[in-house]
Design an enzyme around this catalytic site. Structure first.
Site, PDB file in Angstrom:
ATOM      1  N   LYS A  13      22.411 -30.300  70.312  1.00 41.47           N
ATOM      2  CA  LYS A  13      22.591 -31.323  69.381  1.00 41.47           C
ATOM      3  C   LYS A  13      23.873 -31.025  68.710  1.00 41.47           C
ATOM      4  CE  LYS A  13      18.920 -31.568  67.049  1.00 41.47           C
ATOM      5  NZ  LYS A  13      18.196 -30.965  66.213  1.00 41.47           N
ATOM      6  N   ARG A  88      13.926 -36.263  60.395  1.00 41.95           N
ATOM      7  CA  ARG A  88      12.880 -35.344  61.530  1.00 41.95           C
ATOM      8  C   ARG A  88      11.350 -35.872  61.325  1.00 41.95           C
ATOM      9  NH1 ARG A  88      16.693 -30.606  61.501  1.00 41.95           N
ATOM     10  NH2 ARG A  88      15.852 -28.873  62.327  1.00 41.95           N
ATOM     11  N   ARG A 127      22.310 -17.612  71.228  1.00 43.70           N
ATOM     12  CA  ARG A 127      23.227 -18.275  70.404  1.00 43.70           C
ATOM     13  C   ARG A 127      23.701 -17.493  69.259  1.00 43.70           C
ATOM     14  NH1 ARG A 127      20.824 -24.045  68.299  1.00 43.70           N
ATOM     15  NH2 ARG A 127      19.402 -22.554  66.815  1.00 43.70           N
ATOM     16  N   ARG A 160      21.477 -16.444  63.856  1.00 48.03           N
ATOM     17  CA  ARG A 160      20.671 -16.778  62.725  1.00 48.03           C
ATOM     18  C   ARG A 160      19.488 -16.056  62.729  1.00 48.03           C
ATOM     19  NH1 ARG A 160      21.351 -23.348  63.530  1.00 48.03           N
ATOM     20  NH2 ARG A 160      19.397 -22.949  63.469  1.00 48.03           N
ATOM     21  N   ARG A 171       9.012 -23.684  66.052  1.00 45.71           N
ATOM     22  CA  ARG A 171      10.062 -24.759  65.532  1.00 45.71           C
ATOM     23  C   ARG A 171       9.710 -25.825  66.626  1.00 45.71           C
ATOM     24  NH1 ARG A 171      14.877 -21.274  65.424  1.00 45.71           N
ATOM     25  NH2 ARG A 171      16.188 -22.959  65.684  1.00 45.71           N
TER      26      ARG A 171
END
Ligand code: ADP
Length: 218
Positions: A13, A88, A127, A160, A171
Site C-alpha cells: 500500500k 480501517r 521490511r 519497525r 494485524r
C-alpha cells in the site's frame, strides 16, 4: 481526485500510494506516518498512541480523527489526495465521508490491494523503513544501494517494532475482522477496484499501470 487505498499490512500500500502520489501530483496521506511523526514530536497523548501502535492495535477514533482532519485541511490537498491506512472500519469510512462533504470533496475510488498471506509475512519480515523520509525498502527484493542507509535522504534505516511475525499475524487478524467489511461497503457504492499484488504476478510500477487505467475510466 480522492482515492482510498485498502489492503492488509504488507500488500505494498505504502509503495504503490507513493507511486500514485508522484504520478498524479497529489499528496500521499498515510495515517501510520502521520501518527509516527505525531508520536516523535511528543504531542498530546503520544504515550498512549505509541502503545497502541507498538501492539499493532487499532487506535481509538478520538485520537486519530483530529490529526487526520487537520492534515486533510492543508492547502496541498486542493486537487485531492491518496489516503493510505484510513478508513480501517465502517465507522471511519463514514467519518471520512463527513470530512469530505465539509470540504466539498468526494471519494472517487477505492483501490483494494490483495496479496497472499505467506507473501505478506515474508515481505514484512524483510521490511526496513527510513524514519526521516518514509521510504520503504525490502532487504531481499528492493534493498538500498548502501546497506543501512536511505537512497533518497541517507537517513539510517530501521525495522519497525511491530514488524515481528507474531504481531503481523495479529494485524492480519485485525484486518480480516475490522477492515475487510469495508470491501463490501465500497462494492455497494461501485467504487472499488481490486488488484493482485504479488511477486508472482505484478508489483510496483506494473500495478500502478493497472490502477491508472482504472482511474482514467472513472
Ligand atoms: P500497517 O499498515 O503496517 O499495519 P500503518 O503504518 O498503516 O501500519 O499503521 C501503524 C499503526 O498506526 C497501526 O497498527 C495502528 O495502531 C495505527 N493506525 C494507523 N491508521 C489507523 C486507523 N485508521 N485507525 C486506527 N489506528 C490506526
Amino acid at each position: 481526485m480522492v482515492v482510498v487505498m485498502l489492503g492488509a499490512p504488507g500488500t505494498g500500500k505504502g509503495t504503490i500510494s507513493k507511486l500514485m502520489s508522484e504520478y498524479y501530483e497529489i499528496p500521499h496521506i498515510a495515517t501510520g506516518d502521520l501518527l509516527r511523526s505525531y508520536v516523535n514530536d511528543n504531542k498530546k497523548d503520544f504515550q498512549i498512541i505509541k502503545e497502541y501502535m507498538a501492539n499493532g492495535e487499532l487506535l481509538p477514533d478520538i485520537y486519530l480523527n483530529e490529526i487526520l482532519e487537520d492534515r486533510i485541511a492543508k492547502i496541498d490537498t486542493i486537487n485531492g489526495f491518496i489516503l493510505d491506512g484510513y478508513p480501517r472500519t465502517i465507522k471511519q469510512a463514514k467519518n471520512l465521508e463527513n470530512i469530505l462533504r465539509k470540504r466539498n470533496m468526494r471519494l472517487n475510488a477505492v483501490i483494494n490491494l490483495d496479496t497472499p498471506d505467506e507473501e505478506i509475512i515474508e515481505r514484512i519480515l524483510n521490511r526496513v523503513i527510513c524514519p526521516n523520509c518514509g521510504s520503504i525498502y525490502n532487504l531481499k527484493f528492493a534493498p538500498p544501494v548502501v546497506e543501512g542507509h536511505c537512497d533518497k535522504c541517507d537517513g539510517k534505516l530501521i525495522k519497525r517494532d511491530e514488524d515481528t511475525e507474531e504481531k503481523i499475524q495479529d494485524r492480519l487478524r485485525i484486518y480480516d475482522e475490522e477492515t475487510k467489511p469495508l470491501i463490501e461497503y465500497y462494492e455497494k457504492e461501485n467504487k472499488i477496484f481490486k488488484v493482485l499484488v504479488s511477486s508472482k504476478t505484478k508489483m510496483g510500477k506494473e500495478v500502478l499501470k493497472d490502477i491508472t487505467w482504472y482511474l482514467e475510466g472513472k
